[in-house]
Design an enzyme around this catalytic site. Structure first.
Site, PDB file in Angstrom:
ATOM      1  CD  GLN A 154      50.297  24.385  42.958  1.00  0.00           C
ATOM      2  OE1 GLN A 154      50.775  25.420  42.519  1.00  0.00           O
ATOM      3  NE2 GLN A 154      50.978  23.565  43.744  1.00  0.00           N
ATOM      4  CG  HIS A 212      56.771  22.193  40.535  1.00  0.00           C
ATOM      5  ND1 HIS A 212      56.390  22.574  39.284  1.00  0.00           N
ATOM      6  CD2 HIS A 212      56.843  23.333  41.283  1.00  0.00           C
ATOM      7  CE1 HIS A 212      56.238  23.905  39.259  1.00  0.00           C
ATOM      8  NE2 HIS A 212      56.500  24.381  40.457  1.00  0.00           N
ATOM      9  CD1 TRP A 317      53.868  28.451  47.599  1.00  0.00           C
ATOM     10  CD2 TRP A 317      52.935  29.522  45.866  1.00  0.00           C
ATOM     11  NE1 TRP A 317      52.870  27.668  47.114  1.00  0.00           N
ATOM     12  CE2 TRP A 317      52.274  28.284  46.049  1.00  0.00           C
ATOM     13  CE3 TRP A 317      52.516  30.354  44.834  1.00  0.00           C
ATOM     14  CZ2 TRP A 317      51.222  27.864  45.244  1.00  0.00           C
ATOM     15  CZ3 TRP A 317      51.470  29.939  44.032  1.00  0.00           C
ATOM     16  CH2 TRP A 317      50.830  28.719  44.232  1.00  0.00           C
TER      17      TRP A 317
END
Ligand code: FE2
Length: 430
Positions: A154, A212, A317
């Site tokens: 992340q 991502h 989020w």
């Protein structure tokens, strides 16, 4: 004697009045009309309702789910505040609480007919607490959910101290897929280097890739190009996915005309996350505000496998969501303006067959020999299912009934009008 016989089902491909025979957890026969001489321990009359293979979520974050408000909520609503908030939450995480939240989410998923989930798991922290916790969850839910884990750095695999080592240790522990976040590395060059490095790790280990990729409104964020190139260079065609790819929304059209064939030739799947893309992107815009979702119909027209994911449910989020992939398809349809009959069907496929392809699920589908895993929806066809975010009447995994929800109908007290309303064409008052 069959274990289960389902009759009078409508299928997503348009077949109607279909009978399906189930034995030992597999589909043994499918017939338009009755199956002559079939006898079963249990027979379910679908009464014309839609029988679909289960919903599949190709992009989720199970380590963060149901943590909304811990330790505070995301005030700006941006991706970057979400990442910062997750950083505040991580030191407070315990394996027990994380496992409990994940199991609760998996209960929600089963109730919604969602039986396969690809979840990213943060590998940035050297303790790998979240990795161990989700590996435990994967083991516990295996009888009813296919949970595939992605090693997700992340905080950036190059940007984080020991990021590469931590990611490799997660893979050693049994995490299935190699992840990445090139747009969050310090520079474009580092982002491209991370894509190359991570694809090489996947190729060496024979693993799938899901990064991502370009989750940004910056039209110059072009890591999907490097990802596609590396997929070709390393012979990973059909084994790589780019998640989000929101920058493509803002890219120059000429550049996209060159990019789409590269993605298609590379066999790279693209995963859009409509609920999250429409809320996180465009936050730096005044008006007009960009939608931020990637170019779904154009990618599909170019031959790219495109799936829709949930991404977040009640976490740093996103404070909404309920494990409902029909809600995801509904939002995707609106944001991409896929309102034609073909477009609606494609949105349904994006949360079923296309997502199953991303995850390389075995035994998925409505064909003889496939797993007898289904969801029976209170709808006649995929369009009605999306329109109504239809009730899941029954959910089966390999022939075993996992969940049931009673038929939803409203009783009216309106004189002279039908007593029951279901919002289904041809069914109101039935
Ligand atoms: Fe994500």
């Amino acid at each position: 004697m069959l274990d289960l016989l389902i009759t009078h089902a409508s299928l997503p491909d348009g077949r109607s009045n279909v009978s399906i025979a189930v034995q030992n957890g597999k589909i043994t026969q499918i017939s338009e009309g009755p199956i002559s001489g079939a006898q079963a321990r249990e027979t379910v009359d679908a009464a014309g309702c839609l029988l679909s293979p289960p919903f599949v979520d190709p992009h989720f974050h199970m380590d963060a789910t149901l943590s909304y408000g811990l330790p505070r909520v995301n005030e700006s609503g941006t991706l970057l505040e979400g990442i910062a908030l997750w950083g505040e939450l991580k030191p407070l995480l315990t394996a027990e609480a994380l496992i409990e939240r994940a199991l609760t989410y998996c209960d929600w998923a089963v109730a919604r007919g969602l039986l396969a989930i690809r979840s990213h798991v943060d590998t940035s922290d050297a303790s790998l607490l979240a990795v161990d916790a989700l590996l435990e969850v994967k083991k516990r839910v295996a009888p009813y959910i296919d949970l595939q884990l992605v090693a997700f750095p992340q905080d950036g695999v190059l940007r984080t101290k020991d990021g590469v080592d931590n990611l490799k240790r997660a893979l050693d522990k049994g995490v299935d897929v190699v992840g990445g976040i090139p747009h969050f590395e310090r520079t474009m060059a580092d982002g491209a280097a991370s894509v190359k490095l991570l694809c090489e790790i996947a190729a060496e280990r024979g693993l799938l890739v899901d990064m991502h990729c370009d989750e940004s409104d910056d039209p110059l964020s072009r890591h999907i190009e490097t990802l596609s190139f590396e997929a070709q260079r390393l012979g990973l065609q059909g084994r790589v996915s780019g998640s989000h790819c929101t920058s493509m929304h803002s890219m120059d059209n000429y550049y996209v005309s060159k990019l789409l064939p590269l993605i298609a030739e590379s066999g790279v799947s693209v995963i859009a996350n409509p609920l999250i893309n429409i809320t996180l992107q465009g936050r730096h815009d005044t008006y007009p505000k960009r939608r931020g979702m990637t170019r779904v119909p154009e990618l599909m027209a170019a031959g790219v496998n495109v799936a829709f994911g949930n991404d977040c449910v009640m976490d740093p989020w996103y404070g909404m969501g309920s494990a409902d992939l029909l809600e995801v398809a509904h939002m995707g349809l609106h944001v991409a303006q896929m309102t034609s009959q073909k477009g609606i069907r494609q949105c349904f496929e994006a949360v079923t067959t296309n997502a199953a392809k991303v995850m390389h699920l075995k035994g998925y589908g409505l064909e003889v020999g496939c797993d007898a895993s289904f969801v029976l929806l209170q709808a006649r066809d995929p369009a009605e299912a999306i329109r109504l975010r239809a009730n899941r009447l029954k959910v089966w995994k390999k022939g075993v009934l996992l969940a049931e929800t009673p038929e939803v109908a409203t009783k009216l007290n309106t004189a002279g009008r039908p007593e029951r309303v279901t919002f289904q064409i041809g069914k109101a008052g039935a």
